[in-house]
Design an enzyme around this catalytic site. Structure first.
Site, PDB file in Angstrom:
ATOM      1  CD  GLU A  73      60.144  64.029   0.323  1.00 17.87           C
ATOM      2  OE1 GLU A  73      59.698  63.025   0.897  1.00 17.87           O
ATOM      3  OE2 GLU A  73      60.574  65.026   0.937  1.00 17.87           O
ATOM      4  CG  HIS A  76      65.302  63.736   3.090  1.00 12.60           C
ATOM      5  ND1 HIS A  76      66.315  63.841   4.011  1.00 12.60           N
ATOM      6  CD2 HIS A  76      64.214  63.334   3.787  1.00 12.60           C
ATOM      7  CE1 HIS A  76      65.860  63.528   5.203  1.00 12.60           C
ATOM      8  NE2 HIS A  76      64.590  63.207   5.100  1.00 12.60           N
ATOM      9  CG  HIS A 138      60.775  61.856   9.724  1.00 19.56           C
ATOM     10  ND1 HIS A 138      61.186  60.546   9.659  1.00 19.56           N
ATOM     11  CD2 HIS A 138      61.252  62.444   8.594  1.00 19.56           C
ATOM     12  CE1 HIS A 138      61.867  60.345   8.544  1.00 19.56           C
ATOM     13  NE2 HIS A 138      61.933  61.489   7.891  1.00 19.56           N
ATOM     14  CG  HIS A 245      61.588  76.937  20.270  1.00 19.67           C
ATOM     15  ND1 HIS A 245      62.331  75.859  20.702  1.00 19.67           N
ATOM     16  CD2 HIS A 245      62.329  77.511  19.279  1.00 19.67           C
ATOM     17  CE1 HIS A 245      63.451  75.772  20.005  1.00 19.67           C
ATOM     18  NE2 HIS A 245      63.480  76.769  19.154  1.00 19.67           N
ATOM     19  CG  HIS A 303      67.986  77.432  14.910  1.00 18.40           C
ATOM     20  ND1 HIS A 303      68.815  77.889  15.909  1.00 18.40           N
ATOM     21  CD2 HIS A 303      66.772  77.244  15.502  1.00 18.40           C
ATOM     22  CE1 HIS A 303      68.149  77.977  17.042  1.00 18.40           C
ATOM     23  NE2 HIS A 303      66.911  77.583  16.832  1.00 18.40           N
TER      24      HIS A 303
END
Length: 348
Positions: A73, A76, A138, A245, A303
């Site tokens: 975390e 990032h 986000h 999706h 992906h």
């Protein structure tokens, strides 16, 4: 201008890393590895907060807090903060060189605004405990940053503009819009952890139209895993998200493949067309593989990387295309998008 150009391309590469690594953090269930913001238990690194992290992990070994998750975390956040500083630098240089044709200072300023809002979304992602709407926003903010930097990179690099029939230009614009909708559906699927709601392919629960609760699936203002009424989100709601999706992928894939074929038929845009077809086919293969192999973390991250590649590629293609005059009318159907022959291409 050389420093401006180099900074844009460096920021573009870092943005791609931040987007993909952010997806990895979310998929690794490390989004709450540090439950406060911007530090970790008020410290600048997980190393300094090790005592608090180890205590939280001991109290709940299966919870979201552990030292490895905290480092994921925080790395990032460090990358995102570095990107923010680079984008501020881009805006400063854009205004300094505003008389130059490739500067685009207003776009650079818009980019600063997007990054500031993106930082707030990152904060709310943690403080509001991974609400799907915030986390999806986000993700979309990261891809918007990528798109704007791609546009700036194409402009500052002096990418060649190709004159095409108006119908092809509008097909490219429509393709970008369809891709944006599909990316949003993909983000909603990921942030609701609905990627494995359907474990068979091409059917879902053995049906081409599975039982699905679309009302609760797409209610935006709610907690993670809950309905707006505070009930647990049902499998039928997760199925609705996943199946939407998949259907979106069918539509978006078809539109982008037709666009890629149309571009590949024209000599000046052949490279872009082939690249688009290859990127779409790769993304489809990754999507199928994620379902067939039960969402392995590397494939799931790839992906997300594929979505970033498609966004960047479509922005680049749209930047390069421009229409002048009126092209010769094409036959109805697929011919309205695809050029018929080299001779008709030359007339267009």
């Amino acid at each position: 201008m050389n420093a401006y150009r180099r900074l844009i391309f460096a920021a573009l590469m870092l943005t791609a890393v931040v987007v993909v690594f952010g997806a990895y953090v979310r998929l690794a269930d490390a989004g709450l590895g540090c439950p406060d913001w911007p530090g970790c238990y008020g410290k600048i690194t997980p190393h300094h907060a090790a005592e608090d992290i180890l205590g939280a992990h001991a109290a709940d070994p299966h919870g979201p807090v552990s030292l490895p998750k905290a480092w994921k975390e925080m790395v990032h956040r460090y990358l995102a903060a570095s990107l923010g500083l680079m984008i501020i630098g881009i805006a400063v240089l854009a205004w300094r060189h505003r008389s130059h044709k490739g500067a685009a200072p207003w776009v650079a300023t818009l980019l600063v605004g997007v990054v500031i809002f993106q930082g707030l979304l990152g904060k709310w992602t943690v403080t509001l405990l991974l609400k799907p709407a915030i986390v999806t926003g986000h993700l979309l903010g990261g891809l918007t940053t990528l798109a704007l930097l791609t546009w700036l990179a194409a402009r500052v690099a002096g990418a060649r503009r190709e004159v095409v029939p108006p119908r092809l230009l509008w097909a490219a614009r429509a393709g970008l819009l369809v891709l944006a909708v599909q990316v949003a559906l993909g983000g909603w699927t990921s942030t609701n952890y609905a990627a494995l709601a359907c474990t068979d392919f091409p059917t879902c629960h053995g049906s081409l139209w599975p039982v699905a609760d679309y009302a609760n699936a797409f209610h935006v203002v709610r907690e993670l895993g809950m309905t707006a009424d505070g009930e647990l989100l049902s499998l039928s709601a997760l199925t609705a998200i996943h199946w939407s999706h998949r259907l979106g992928a069918l539509v978006a894939g078809g539109v982008l493949l037709m666009l890629g074929w149309a571009l590949a038929r024209r000599v000046p845009t052949a490279g872009a067309g082939v690249a688009l077809i290859a990127a779409v086919l790769m993304q489809i293969c990754l999507g199928v593989a994620n379902v067939a192999l039960s969402l392995p973390l590397p494939l799931a991250a790839m992906h997300n990387a594929g979505a970033a590649v498609l966004v960047g590629l479509m922005v680049w293609i749209n930047f390069r295309l421009q229409a002048r005059g009126i092209a010769r009318p094409a036959p109805a159907g697929l011919g309205r998008l695809l050029p018929l022959s080299p001779r008709s291409q030359r007339r267009a």
